[in-house]
Scaffold this motif. Structure first.
Motif, PDB file in Angstrom:
ATOM      1  N   ILE A  71      -7.906  -2.698 -11.678  1.00  0.00           N
ATOM      2  CA  ILE A  71      -7.878  -4.225 -10.386  1.00  0.00           C
ATOM      3  C   ILE A  71      -6.774  -4.857 -10.270  1.00  0.00           C
ATOM      4  O   ILE A  71      -7.305  -5.846 -10.784  1.00  0.00           O
ATOM      5  CB  ILE A  71      -9.191  -3.793  -9.727  1.00  0.00           C
ATOM      6  N   LYS A  75     -11.003  -2.233   0.377  1.00  0.00           N
ATOM      7  CA  LYS A  75     -10.204  -0.664   0.472  1.00  0.00           C
ATOM      8  C   LYS A  75     -10.035  -0.864  -0.483  1.00  0.00           C
ATOM      9  O   LYS A  75      -9.501   0.177  -1.454  1.00  0.00           O
ATOM     10  CB  LYS A  75      -8.771  -1.201   0.876  1.00  0.00           C
ATOM     11  N   GLY A  76      -9.317  -1.915  -1.459  1.00  0.00           N
ATOM     12  CA  GLY A  76      -8.981  -1.868  -3.082  1.00  0.00           C
ATOM     13  C   GLY A  76      -9.624  -1.561  -3.720  1.00  0.00           C
ATOM     14  O   GLY A  76      -9.658  -0.215  -4.941  1.00  0.00           O
ATOM     15  N   ASP A 105      -6.558   5.319   3.563  1.00  0.00           N
ATOM     16  CA  ASP A 105      -5.887   5.508   1.888  1.00  0.00           C
ATOM     17  C   ASP A 105      -6.497   7.079   1.475  1.00  0.00           C
ATOM     18  O   ASP A 105      -7.608   6.822   1.512  1.00  0.00           O
ATOM     19  CB  ASP A 105      -6.866   4.096   0.775  1.00  0.00           C
ATOM     20  N   GLN A 163       2.108   1.867  -3.791  1.00  0.00           N
ATOM     21  CA  GLN A 163       0.792   2.361  -4.253  1.00  0.00           C
ATOM     22  C   GLN A 163       0.521   3.745  -3.993  1.00  0.00           C
ATOM     23  O   GLN A 163       0.308   5.234  -4.797  1.00  0.00           O
ATOM     24  CB  GLN A 163      -0.695   1.564  -4.207  1.00  0.00           C
ATOM     25  N   ARG A 171     -11.551   2.399  -4.757  1.00  0.00           N
ATOM     26  CA  ARG A 171      -9.968   3.544  -5.160  1.00  0.00           C
ATOM     27  C   ARG A 171     -10.343   3.266  -6.920  1.00  0.00           C
ATOM     28  O   ARG A 171     -10.287   4.833  -7.053  1.00  0.00           O
ATOM     29  CB  ARG A 171      -8.771   2.474  -5.332  1.00  0.00           C
ATOM     30  N   PHE A 212       0.399  -1.381  -0.189  1.00  0.00           N
ATOM     31  CA  PHE A 212       0.396   0.536   0.062  1.00  0.00           C
ATOM     32  C   PHE A 212       0.923   0.977   0.027  1.00  0.00           C
ATOM     33  O   PHE A 212       0.175   1.811  -0.264  1.00  0.00           O
ATOM     34  CB  PHE A 212      -1.197  -0.480   1.384  1.00  0.00           C
ATOM     35  N   THR A 269      -4.480  -0.367  -9.441  1.00  0.00           N
ATOM     36  CA  THR A 269      -4.304  -1.259  -7.491  1.00  0.00           C
ATOM     37  C   THR A 269      -4.487  -2.512  -7.799  1.00  0.00           C
ATOM     38  O   THR A 269      -5.074  -2.772  -8.574  1.00  0.00           O
ATOM     39  CB  THR A 269      -6.127  -0.793  -7.389  1.00  0.00           C
ATOM     40  N   TYR A 270      -3.595  -2.701  -6.677  1.00  0.00           N
ATOM     41  CA  TYR A 270      -3.092  -4.077  -6.551  1.00  0.00           C
ATOM     42  C   TYR A 270      -3.941  -4.306  -5.000  1.00  0.00           C
ATOM     43  O   TYR A 270      -3.837  -3.341  -3.822  1.00  0.00           O
ATOM     44  CB  TYR A 270      -1.277  -4.095  -6.601  1.00  0.00           C
ATOM     45  N   VAL A 271      -4.815  -5.501  -5.338  1.00  0.00           N
ATOM     46  CA  VAL A 271      -5.467  -5.745  -3.964  1.00  0.00           C
ATOM     47  C   VAL A 271      -4.605  -7.047  -3.379  1.00  0.00           C
ATOM     48  O   VAL A 271      -4.288  -7.772  -4.171  1.00  0.00           O
ATOM     49  CB  VAL A 271      -7.226  -5.628  -4.045  1.00  0.00           C
ATOM     50  N   LEU A 327      -6.284  -8.057  -8.148  1.00  0.00           N
ATOM     51  CA  LEU A 327      -6.397  -8.871  -7.218  1.00  0.00           C
ATOM     52  C   LEU A 327      -5.814  -9.935  -6.772  1.00  0.00           C
ATOM     53  O   LEU A 327      -5.114 -11.159  -7.826  1.00  0.00           O
ATOM     54  CB  LEU A 327      -8.254  -9.126  -7.534  1.00  0.00           C
ATOM     55  N   SER A 355       1.425  -3.555 -11.614  1.00  0.00           N
ATOM     56  CA  SER A 355       0.621  -2.069 -10.860  1.00  0.00           C
ATOM     57  C   SER A 355       1.890  -1.466 -10.362  1.00  0.00           C
ATOM     58  O   SER A 355       1.327  -0.430  -9.914  1.00  0.00           O
ATOM     59  CB  SER A 355       0.305  -3.284  -9.347  1.00  0.00           C
TER      60      SER A 355
END
Lengths: 325, 241
Positions: B147, B138-139, B98, A218, B142, A215, B77-79, B149, B48
């Motif tokens: 995305i 959370k991911g 975030d 990111q 954004r 995170f 976004t990386y989850v 995951l 990502s």
């Protein structure tokens, strides 16, 4: 926040009014500030300087403790527990026994620098041992205890061999605000403001350091750098306090722990300010007790602060176990 | 094309984890499958922008490495899968930490993944499935274009797996590109438009589900024989001993 600040204010004024004689806190504050500005330190000036020192040192220690907890993702981290304070203590103790309590202005820099180097070496040693032992919360604490004990014992050696200024050396190493200094106070405030600016700037990535390095990345920050800078600043602040006021343990652990518990949150934006205020409060009250518990005798502030802080460590340990970490 | 990956290579300490992976993705859901250690997580992290790589990754015709962090975060976004967190953090702290999340969307997701009663609870006291749901919320909040995951299905129960996959399908129809790294072929296979199969850091298959089964790829990647059951267009793979 409001509650903790108002308690801090009342502790602040009680601190000003009590002492060898009971005085009106407001008049102490005003004439103390006048004395500080004009030079020539009287009783009032001394009292104001001392309480301000307690407030600032408490804030710095709580701040350092919180930063170390974030960077190690470990709620048990604290500059004392991780050995930083003892490392700084050893370095300054060595310098002072070699050079004596010289009152040259250059000495401020020398004391600070040696303290910082000592603290940093100890911190790196702790991290090294802990990472070899799996970097769990408990291994970090135990590594800190090992390193801290080593440096604490080593700091006693110079005291043993060199008898010059031995009383001053012992009184200093036990942690006390008996001899506050205006220039050190200014230095500490500068250091605190610098750290606050940095933390404000990176508050979001720092907050995410508690969750996952991914995170942080990111948000466009390198987690390793973030850790390095924040622990560096924390070590700087701690070393500065140790260089002048000796080792004061557990404030950095207790203040963030209590504030997280009270706020039921670990969001930096709320926890950090409350921790800082609680740290100030803890040391103001401890210093107040240290001068009034036995009239005419100054108990080292660390004795009182640790007696409040150590039970919090015990509590934190029990909770960690209960929640299965 | 939304995502163009060509000759992507990643090494960790002299071990090559990805050896020249290439594929393109438009809108839709892509499953990234492969045995443990095949490079699924590394692939998702590379696209990502979280790790260094060689080769090229282009998002909407822009080179990933040329994007500023903020711009990159809006695009992809990386989850992460389950992570070690500070033990006394709460679920609410986790999803709110975030600055880039869309608050309105967040509220919808908290409702969809049934987290509203858990917001105050500490992460050390929630189950791995609940933690996983919090990370997904959370991911997704954004609201980025792509995305990625990582193992989102491993900890959540069957009901939430279906809630997640159905919702991802809706998102993909609205124009998002979704990558799911997982080995839970069932139910995953029934929700993907494309499958990227990795083995030892190389792509051994890219294509749709029908071809994936026709070419016998599941057996090739896992070294296990499968029996395919087809019922009302629903595919189920059963490993046979």
């Amino acid at each position: 926040m409001v509650v903790s600040v108002s308690i801090l204010f009342s502790a602040f004024f009680t601190h000003l009014s009590l002492g060898y004689r009971v005085m009106n806190p407001l008049s102490v504050l005003f004439s103390g500030i006048t004395q500080l500005v004009e030079g020539g330190l009287g009783v009032e000036g001394y009292r104001v300087l001392r309480v301000l020192t307690a407030v600032v040192v408490g804030a710095a220690l709580a701040f350092s403790g919180y930063l170390m907890q974030l960077s190690t993702k470990n709620p048990l981290a604290d500059p004392y527990i991780l050995g930083v304070s003892s490392g700084a203590l050893f370095a300054v103790s060595l310098t002072l026994s070699l050079a004596g309590f010289v009152t040259h202005p250059l000495m401020i820099g020398v004391r600070f620098l040696t303290a910082f180097l000592g603290g940093l070496v100890a911190y790196l040693a702790t991290l090294f041992v802990a990472s070899r032992a799996g970097m769990t919360p408990t291994s970090l604490v135990l590594a800190g205890v090992a390193v801290g004990t080593f440096f604490y014992s080593a700091s006693l050696l110079p005291q043993y061999f060199i008898s010059r200024d031995i009383h001053k050396l012992i009184a200093w190493s036990m942690g006390s605000f008996v001899s506050p200094s205006a220039s050190v106070l200014v230095l500490m405030v500068l250091m605190l403001s610098l750290t606050t600016c940095y933390v404000f700037f990176v508050r979001h990535p720092l907050n995410n350091l508690q969750v996952s390095d991914d995170f942080v990345r990111q948000l466009g920050r390198d987690p390793a750098k973030l850790r390095r800078y924040s622990t560096l600043l924390a070590s700087l602040m701690t070393s500065l306090t140790v260089a002048w006021f000796g080792v004061i343990g557990f404030v950095g652990l207790a203040a963030p722990h209590i504030s997280r518990r009270v706020l039921k949150s670990s969001d930096l934006v709320f926890v950090l300010p409350v921790s800082v205020v609680l740290g100030s409060l803890l040391l103001t009250v401890s210093d107040l007790l240290s001068k009034v518990l036995i009239v005419g005798v100054e108990i080292p502030v660390n004795v009182i602060a640790s007696m409040i802080g150590a039970p919090v460590l015990a509590l934190a340990l029990v909770e960690l176990r209960k929640y299965g970490s | 094309m939304v995502l163009e990956v060509s000759r992507l290579c990643v090494s960790y300490d002299n071990t090559q984890v990805l050896r020249g992976v290439s594929f393109t993705l438009g809108e839709g859901i892509a499953a990234v499958v492969g045995p443990n250690g095949a490079g699924k997580t590394t692939l998702l992290k590379a696209i990502s922008g979280l790790i260094n790589y060689e080769g090229s990754v282009k998002i909407l015709n822009k080179d990933l490495s040329s994007l500023a962090a903020e711009e990159r975060a809006k695009l992809v976004t990386y989850v992460p899968p389950i992570v070690d967190v500070m033990p006394d953090m709460s679920v609410g702290d986790l999803i709110l930490s975030d600055p880039l999340i869309d608050r309105e969307l967040l509220e919808q997701y908290v409702y969809l993944f049934e987290l509203s009663t858990l917001l105050k609870r500490r992460l050390s006291r929630v189950s791995s499935g609940e933690l996983s749901r919090a990370l997904i919320v959370k991911g997704l909040s954004r609201n980025s274009r792509i995305i990625a995951l990582d193992e989102p299905l491993s900890h959540i129960d069957m009901r939430f797996q279906l809630i997640l996959l159905k919702h991802l399908r809706t998102l993909s129809k609205e124009g998002k590109t979704i990558l799911i790294a997982s080995n839970q072929l069932n139910p995953l296979l029934n929700y993907t438009d494309k499958i990227i199969a990795l083995k030892k850091g190389e792509t051994i298959f890219t294509g749709n589900t029908t071809d994936f089964i026709k070419t016998n790829t599941p057996e090739k990647i896992y070294d296990v024989k499968f029996e395919t059951i087809l019922k009302d267009k629903y595919i189920d793979l059963i490993p046979t001993p």
